[in-house]
Enzyme design. Structure first.
Site, PDB file in Angstrom:
ATOM      1  CG  ASP A  28      -0.424   0.196   2.524  1.00 44.89           C
ATOM      2  OD1 ASP A  28       0.778  -0.080   2.702  1.00 44.89           O
ATOM      3  OD2 ASP A  28      -1.159   0.627   3.433  1.00 44.89           O
TER       4      ASP A  28
ATOM      5  CE1 TYR B  37       7.613   3.959   1.006  1.00 43.49           C
ATOM      6  CE2 TYR B  37       7.199   5.119  -1.051  1.00 43.49           C
ATOM      7  CZ  TYR B  37       7.932   4.200  -0.319  1.00 43.49           C
ATOM      8  OH  TYR B  37       8.967   3.522  -0.903  1.00 43.49           O
TER       9      TYR B  37
ATOM     10  CG  PHE C 288       8.732  -0.327  -3.850  1.00 42.73           C
ATOM     11  CD1 PHE C 288       9.140  -0.660  -2.569  1.00 42.73           C
ATOM     12  CD2 PHE C 288       8.110  -1.301  -4.614  1.00 42.73           C
ATOM     13  CE1 PHE C 288       8.930  -1.928  -2.050  1.00 42.73           C
ATOM     14  CE2 PHE C 288       7.898  -2.579  -4.110  1.00 42.73           C
ATOM     15  CZ  PHE C 288       8.312  -2.902  -2.826  1.00 42.73           C
TER      16      PHE C 288
ATOM     17  CG  HIS D 209       9.248  -5.966   1.389  1.00 44.92           C
ATOM     18  ND1 HIS D 209       9.844  -4.793   1.790  1.00 44.92           N
ATOM     19  CD2 HIS D 209       8.104  -5.616   0.759  1.00 44.92           C
ATOM     20  CE1 HIS D 209       9.088  -3.775   1.414  1.00 44.92           C
ATOM     21  NE2 HIS D 209       8.028  -4.241   0.784  1.00 44.92           N
TER      22      HIS D 209
END
Length: 238
Positions: free
Chosen positions: A82, A84, A95, A208
């Protein structure tokens, strides 16, 4: 005058009307069908209620990934979870952070691995900033699973309907793209693997890139070599 795609966008979501969220023409039928569905209508009601309650919702353009990367240009898909949740950070691309915003740790690790893997900084290396708009314009679909979030409340809009749309986007790319690379980093992204046709697309999985998991087994992100593998596979495509 038309706004440049490289210019900063407004600070937060202003409207719960998808007419205000432009997408590339190739995505329009899929997006329109979603917002006509029960899940889509419920999501819009939820967003309208949260805006009415005074919530600060990011990013200002939830569908920006579908604006900058038309379906017929997709060659690489990077999945996030999701947006920031800090003010001014999210710009509608997984990202990526808005120009002028400090680069978050996960994105720094992505850049470091890219540089390590390819042996040199690529021509469009965005450091010290972290906006990935140029990647999106060059065929990288930077797609979060959930497309909005409230300030200071990570995952606050999860399971409100966005996942129905983004799963449909992943399935569309899998079905209609001739060949694409899917980079699935972390358990959440890897949970989407069943939506992808592995007989024609390259799927690359690793932990991740967050500092909490980037060095851990089973497949550490640091040293995964995904960028060189994707480059070689795409260049070898007939």
């Amino acid at each position: 005058m038309q706004q440049s795609l490289l210019e900063p966008v407004a600070d937060q979501l202003q409207s719960a009307n998808p007419v205000d969220w432009p997408v590339a023409a190739g995505w329009q039928p899929l997006v329109s069908d979603f917002f006509k569905s029960a899940d889509g209508a419920e999501l819009l009601r939820f967003l309208a209620d949260r805006l009415q309650a005074g919530a600060s919702i990011f990013p200002p353009q939830p569908l920006r990934a579908l604006h900058l990367t038309p379906p017929d240009s997709v060659r690489l898909v990077i999945l996030g979870q999701d947006p920031y949740h800090g003010r001014g950070q999210a710009e509608g691309l997984a990202f990526s952070v808005a120009p002028g915003v400090a680069c978050p740790p996960s994105l720094r690790n992505i850049f470091k691995e890219m540089q390590r893997d390819l042996g040199e900084a690529p021509p469009t290396f965005p450091m010290p900033g972290g906006s990935l708009v140029r990647w999106a314009e060059q065929g990288t679909l930077l797609l979060n699973s959930c497309l909005t979030v409230e300030e200071g409340r990570p995952a606050s809009h999860a399971k409100q309907g966005w996942e129905t749309l983004t799963d449909a986007v992943i399935s569309h790319v899998s079905t209609h793209a001739r060949r694409a690379v899917f980079m699935l980093w972390g358990a959440h992204a890897q949970s989407k693997r069943s939506l992808i046709d592995e007989t024609k697309h390259l799927i690359l999985c690793a932990n991740h890139p967050s500092p909490l998991s980037a060095m851990r087994p089973p497949v550490p992100f640091v040293g995964c070599g995904h960028f060189s593998k994707a480059k070689a596979w795409l260049e070898a495509s007939p």
